[in-house]
Design an enzyme around this catalytic site. Structure first.
Site: not given
Ligand SMILES: Cc1cc(C(=O)N2CCN(C)CC2)sc1-c1cc(O)c2nc[nH]c(=O)c2c1
Ligand SMILES: [Mg+2]
Length: 214
Positions: A169, A199
């Site tokens: 992922d 997501e």
């Molecule tokens: C914590 C985080 C913040 C994100 C981001 O870009 N953001 C901007 C947009 N706003 C809305 C949310 C926040 S993406 C993300 C993330 C997402 C996963 O699927 C992860 N999977 C496993 N381990 C991780 O550390 C992990 C971090």
């Molecule tokens: Mg993830």
């Protein structure tokens, strides 16, 4: 003191999902994350890609690196035949405590073994502690700096066999450039990218599927 986001996510599951119904648990979490609070579950769009990879493989032995609240654990375990096993590793004790309750609410505790600890400590112990020879599927979703070292560690521990699938992922957001470069250039892997979105957002993200060639 204020509750945590995982605690509020669990409350939403207990309020809106039916015990023993994994799909209702998945829907309750997706609704909570879309309408109440964003959380780092794989989500419904990338989750559909995960489902298709699991259905295509019909794996007996699955390893998940990074449980968080158990959303992808439930997505995977609901598709496994009762004899199959999913081992999921979670470093954060607070997340693990919530995930156990989410997995149990979904009624999937018999197919799932949640282990609390560091992936680098547990990967070398898979054989002697869990009686696992090799995995059919590994889902990498823990920490971007661990994808590559843990993949090399799984190779060194003989946990990958010809045909084992690694599904990763967040290869775009937050991004794992060193891991991508490795699986896309190594002669030991056949790799392909499934473009999707982070997501519950419009930002690009995707899954990398890499088949170990032995
Ligand atoms: C914590 C985080 C913040 C994100 C981001 O870009 N953001 C901007 C947009 N706003 C809305 C949310 C926040 S993406 C993300 C993330 C997402 C996963 O699927 C992860 N999977 C496993 N381990 C991780 O550390 C992990 C971090
Ligand atoms: Mg993830």
């Amino acid at each position: 003191t204020r509750s945590t986001r995982p605690q509020r996510l669990l409350k939403a599951v207990q309020k809106n999902a039916t015990r023993g119904d994994p799909q209702s648990v998945i829907s309750a979490i997706d609704h909570f994350c879309r309408h109440s609070e964003w959380a780092m579950n794989i989500g419904d769009e990338k989750g559909t890609i995960l489902d298709s990879v699991v259905n295509e493989l019909n794996p007996e032995k699955v390893l998940e690196l990074g449980t968080y609240c158990g959303y992808s654990t439930v997505r995977i375990a609901r598709l496994l035949p009762p004899g199959a096993r999913l081992i999921t590793l979670e470093f954060n004790g607070d997340y693990a405590a919530i995930a156990r309750q989410v997995i149990t609410w979904a009624g999937l505790e018999d197919r799932v073994q949640l282990v609390e600890g560091a992936s680098e400590d547990w990967i070398p112990r898979m054989k002697e502690h869990f009686g696992i020879e090799t995995f059919d599927l590994v889902f990498l979703d823990h920490w971007k700096d661990r994808y590559l070292p843990d993949t090399k560690l799984m190779e060194d521990c003989g946990l990958l066999r010809k045909g084992t699938v690694l599904l990763a992922d967040n290869v775009i957001c937050p991004g794992v450039p060193d891991y991508l470069q490795y699986v896309r250039n190594s002669l030991s892997y056949k790799s392909c990218y499934f473009k999707s979105h982070l997501e519950y957002t419009k930002a690009e993200d995707g899954l990398e599927k890499s088949v170990f060639l032995g």
